[in-house]
Design a protein around this motif. Structure first.
Motif, PDB file in Angstrom:
ATOM      1  N   SER A   4      18.749  -6.375   6.246  1.00 13.37           N
ATOM      2  CA  SER A   4      17.689  -6.043   6.692  1.00 13.37           C
ATOM      3  C   SER A   4      16.910  -3.761   6.189  1.00 13.37           C
ATOM      4  O   SER A   4      18.022  -3.275   6.461  1.00 13.37           O
ATOM      5  N   LEU A   5      15.777  -3.933   5.824  1.00 15.23           N
ATOM      6  CA  LEU A   5      15.549  -2.397   5.039  1.00 15.23           C
ATOM      7  C   LEU A   5      14.554  -1.926   5.948  1.00 15.23           C
ATOM      8  O   LEU A   5      13.277  -3.385   6.389  1.00 15.23           O
ATOM      9  N   SER A   6      13.808  -1.103   6.357  1.00 18.38           N
ATOM     10  CA  SER A   6      13.002  -0.194   7.376  1.00 18.38           C
ATOM     11  C   SER A   6      12.853   0.834   6.569  1.00 18.38           C
ATOM     12  O   SER A   6      13.689   1.123   6.399  1.00 18.38           O
ATOM     13  N   VAL A   7      11.080   1.008   6.043  1.00 11.29           N
ATOM     14  CA  VAL A   7      10.428   2.017   5.795  1.00 11.29           C
ATOM     15  C   VAL A   7       9.323   1.780   6.299  1.00 11.29           C
ATOM     16  O   VAL A   7       8.722   1.727   7.040  1.00 11.29           O
ATOM     17  N   GLU A   8       9.078   3.045   7.018  1.00 13.14           N
ATOM     18  CA  GLU A   8       7.986   4.153   7.292  1.00 13.14           C
ATOM     19  C   GLU A   8       7.771   5.157   7.422  1.00 13.14           C
ATOM     20  O   GLU A   8       8.663   5.837   6.498  1.00 13.14           O
ATOM     21  N   ILE A   9       6.686   5.064   6.876  1.00 13.17           N
ATOM     22  CA  ILE A   9       5.827   6.116   6.265  1.00 13.17           C
ATOM     23  C   ILE A   9       4.877   6.749   6.728  1.00 13.17           C
ATOM     24  O   ILE A   9       3.898   5.832   7.248  1.00 13.17           O
ATOM     25  N   ASN A  10       4.987   8.526   6.908  1.00 13.21           N
ATOM     26  CA  ASN A  10       3.991   8.676   7.581  1.00 13.21           C
ATOM     27  C   ASN A  10       3.460  10.014   7.031  1.00 13.21           C
ATOM     28  O   ASN A  10       3.487  10.189   5.451  1.00 13.21           O
ATOM     29  N   ASP A  11       2.501   9.992   7.253  1.00 14.62           N
ATOM     30  CA  ASP A  11       1.466  11.133   7.035  1.00 14.62           C
ATOM     31  C   ASP A  11       1.846  12.321   6.851  1.00 14.62           C
ATOM     32  O   ASP A  11       2.461  12.850   7.446  1.00 14.62           O
ATOM     33  N   SER A  12       1.181  13.996   6.706  1.00 10.12           N
ATOM     34  CA  SER A  12       1.540  15.010   6.869  1.00 10.12           C
ATOM     35  C   SER A  12       1.662  15.956   7.704  1.00 10.12           C
ATOM     36  O   SER A  12       2.062  16.895   8.493  1.00 10.12           O
ATOM     37  N   ASN A  13       0.998  14.499   8.962  1.00  5.62           N
ATOM     38  CA  ASN A  13       1.282  14.769  10.153  1.00  5.62           C
ATOM     39  C   ASN A  13       1.477  14.420  11.154  1.00  5.62           C
ATOM     40  O   ASN A  13       1.821  14.060  12.339  1.00  5.62           O
ATOM     41  N   LEU A  17       1.452   5.750   9.184  1.00  5.66           N
ATOM     42  CA  LEU A  17       0.791   5.289   7.958  1.00  5.66           C
ATOM     43  C   LEU A  17       1.439   3.506   7.806  1.00  5.66           C
ATOM     44  O   LEU A  17      -0.118   2.799   8.256  1.00  5.66           O
ATOM     45  N   CYS A  18       2.525   3.549   7.979  1.00  2.00           N
ATOM     46  CA  CYS A  18       2.346   2.143   7.862  1.00  2.00           C
ATOM     47  C   CYS A  18       4.523   1.642   8.375  1.00  2.00           C
ATOM     48  O   CYS A  18       4.855   3.080   7.791  1.00  2.00           O
ATOM     49  N   LYS A  19       4.877   1.304   8.924  1.00  2.00           N
ATOM     50  CA  LYS A  19       6.180   1.013   9.193  1.00  2.00           C
ATOM     51  C   LYS A  19       6.246  -0.944   8.314  1.00  2.00           C
ATOM     52  O   LYS A  19       5.769  -1.543   8.694  1.00  2.00           O
ATOM     53  N   LEU A  20       7.764  -0.833   7.661  1.00  2.00           N
ATOM     54  CA  LEU A  20       7.845  -2.042   6.552  1.00  2.00           C
ATOM     55  C   LEU A  20       9.708  -2.816   6.917  1.00  2.00           C
ATOM     56  O   LEU A  20      10.254  -1.301   7.150  1.00  2.00           O
ATOM     57  N   ASP A  21       9.029  -4.022   8.056  1.00  2.00           N
ATOM     58  CA  ASP A  21      11.015  -4.240   7.435  1.00  2.00           C
ATOM     59  C   ASP A  21      10.918  -5.494   7.185  1.00  2.00           C
ATOM     60  O   ASP A  21      10.443  -6.514   6.970  1.00  2.00           O
ATOM     61  N   ILE A  22      12.198  -5.078   6.280  1.00  2.00           N
ATOM     62  CA  ILE A  22      12.180  -6.788   4.806  1.00  2.00           C
ATOM     63  C   ILE A  22      13.230  -6.682   5.080  1.00  2.00           C
ATOM     64  O   ILE A  22      14.259  -6.283   4.809  1.00  2.00           O
ATOM     65  N   LYS A  23      13.289  -7.874   5.022  1.00  2.00           N
ATOM     66  CA  LYS A  23      14.231  -8.798   5.765  1.00  2.00           C
ATOM     67  C   LYS A  23      14.662  -9.289   3.625  1.00  2.00           C
ATOM     68  O   LYS A  23      14.205  -9.423   3.141  1.00  2.00           O
ATOM     69  N   PRO A  24      16.115 -10.021   4.382  1.00  2.00           N
ATOM     70  CA  PRO A  24      16.547 -10.208   3.410  1.00  2.00           C
ATOM     71  C   PRO A  24      16.097 -11.074   2.792  1.00  2.00           C
ATOM     72  O   PRO A  24      16.484 -11.788   1.747  1.00  2.00           O
ATOM     73  N   TRP A  25      15.225 -12.042   3.296  1.00  2.00           N
ATOM     74  CA  TRP A  25      14.913 -13.099   2.399  1.00  2.00           C
ATOM     75  C   TRP A  25      13.474 -12.705   1.145  1.00  2.00           C
ATOM     76  O   TRP A  25      13.886 -13.149   0.631  1.00  2.00           O
ATOM     77  N   GLY A  53      -8.346   5.147   2.830  1.00  2.00           N
ATOM     78  CA  GLY A  53      -7.493   5.223   3.564  1.00  2.00           C
ATOM     79  C   GLY A  53      -6.749   3.423   3.453  1.00  2.00           C
ATOM     80  O   GLY A  53      -5.647   3.392   3.599  1.00  2.00           O
ATOM     81  N   SER A  54      -7.347   2.921   2.567  1.00  5.21           N
ATOM     82  CA  SER A  54      -6.487   1.940   1.856  1.00  5.21           C
ATOM     83  C   SER A  54      -5.007   2.177   0.771  1.00  5.21           C
ATOM     84  O   SER A  54      -5.305   2.862   0.127  1.00  5.21           O
ATOM     85  N   ILE A  55      -3.647   1.477   1.083  1.00  5.06           N
ATOM     86  CA  ILE A  55      -2.365   2.054   0.127  1.00  5.06           C
ATOM     87  C   ILE A  55      -1.979   0.806  -0.457  1.00  5.06           C
ATOM     88  O   ILE A  55      -1.501  -0.461   0.010  1.00  5.06           O
ATOM     89  N   LEU A  56      -1.457   0.682  -1.462  1.00  6.20           N
ATOM     90  CA  LEU A  56      -0.823  -0.374  -2.188  1.00  6.20           C
ATOM     91  C   LEU A  56       0.849  -0.106  -2.035  1.00  6.20           C
ATOM     92  O   LEU A  56       1.539   1.350  -2.827  1.00  6.20           O
ATOM     93  N   ILE A  57       1.645  -0.465  -1.310  1.00  8.46           N
ATOM     94  CA  ILE A  57       3.462   0.067  -1.710  1.00  8.46           C
ATOM     95  C   ILE A  57       3.287  -1.243  -2.880  1.00  8.46           C
ATOM     96  O   ILE A  57       3.108  -2.636  -2.015  1.00  8.46           O
ATOM     97  N   ASP A  58       4.149  -0.360  -3.617  1.00 10.26           N
ATOM     98  CA  ASP A  58       5.129  -1.718  -4.351  1.00 10.26           C
ATOM     99  C   ASP A  58       5.973  -1.579  -4.629  1.00 10.26           C
ATOM    100  O   ASP A  58       7.221  -0.312  -4.137  1.00 10.26           O
ATOM    101  N   ILE A  59       7.265  -2.707  -4.247  1.00  2.00           N
ATOM    102  CA  ILE A  59       8.915  -2.528  -4.030  1.00  2.00           C
ATOM    103  C   ILE A  59       8.728  -3.635  -5.086  1.00  2.00           C
ATOM    104  O   ILE A  59       8.961  -5.183  -5.581  1.00  2.00           O
ATOM    105  N   TYR A  60       9.535  -2.746  -6.018  1.00  3.62           N
ATOM    106  CA  TYR A  60      10.831  -3.647  -7.375  1.00  3.62           C
ATOM    107  C   TYR A  60      12.474  -3.388  -7.036  1.00  3.62           C
ATOM    108  O   TYR A  60      12.357  -2.396  -5.951  1.00  3.62           O
ATOM    109  N   TRP A  61      12.803  -4.466  -7.241  1.00  7.23           N
ATOM    110  CA  TRP A  61      14.334  -4.318  -6.691  1.00  7.23           C
ATOM    111  C   TRP A  61      14.930  -5.640  -8.586  1.00  7.23           C
ATOM    112  O   TRP A  61      14.304  -6.211  -8.837  1.00  7.23           O
ATOM    113  N   ASP A  62      16.494  -5.584  -8.443  1.00  5.17           N
ATOM    114  CA  ASP A  62      17.000  -5.868  -9.411  1.00  5.17           C
ATOM    115  C   ASP A  62      18.449  -5.816  -9.248  1.00  5.17           C
ATOM    116  O   ASP A  62      18.694  -4.970  -9.603  1.00  5.17           O
ATOM    117  N   LEU A  63      18.604  -6.768  -8.958  1.00 11.92           N
ATOM    118  CA  LEU A  63      20.065  -7.035  -8.549  1.00 11.92           C
ATOM    119  C   LEU A  63      20.988  -8.112  -9.759  1.00 11.92           C
ATOM    120  O   LEU A  63      22.310  -8.254  -9.409  1.00 11.92           O
TER     121      LEU A  63
END
Length: 104
Positions: A4-13, A17-25, A53-63
């Motif tokens: 799985s892939l974990s991504v955490e996005i932090n602000d300047s402090n 802001l959010c943490k994503l745990d992207i699972k293999p499915w 305060g809303s953030i759009l997170i787009d995830i793209y992949w091509d394997l």
């Protein structure tokens, strides 16, 4: 693809802001796109992430054409990208032109 892939996005402090745990499915398709809305804004409709305060997170992949070595990570012929509010923040792989076309 058993990882799985974990991504955490932090602000300047350095506040999360959010943490994503992207699972293999998520990668059950060899090519795809996923949008996640994060933050305190509720943003209605199809949304462009313009809510307060809303953030759009787009995830793209091509394997589709990925070649693998002795490890589970692809070595060539792939991309994985994350964009926040349509701005690239991470691009992995050797198909950078293709991911730029997707985000535009």
């Amino acid at each position: 693809m058993g990882q799985s892939l974990s991504v955490e996005i932090n602000d300047s402090n350095n506040l999360s802001l959010c943490k994503l745990d992207i699972k293999p499915w998520l990668f059950s398709k060899r090519r795809g796109f996923r949008t996640i809305q994060a933050g305190s804004g509720s943003g209605s409709g199809s949304g462009s992430g313009s809510g307060s305060g809303s953030i759009l997170i787009d995830i793209y992949w091509d394997l589709t054409y990925a070649k693998f070595g002795s490890s589970p990570e692809p070595t060539t012929g792939f991309y994985f990208a994350i964009a926040i509010n349509r701005e690239h923040i991470l691009v992995l792989g050797d198909m950078e032109k293709e991911v730029h076309k997707k985000i535009r």
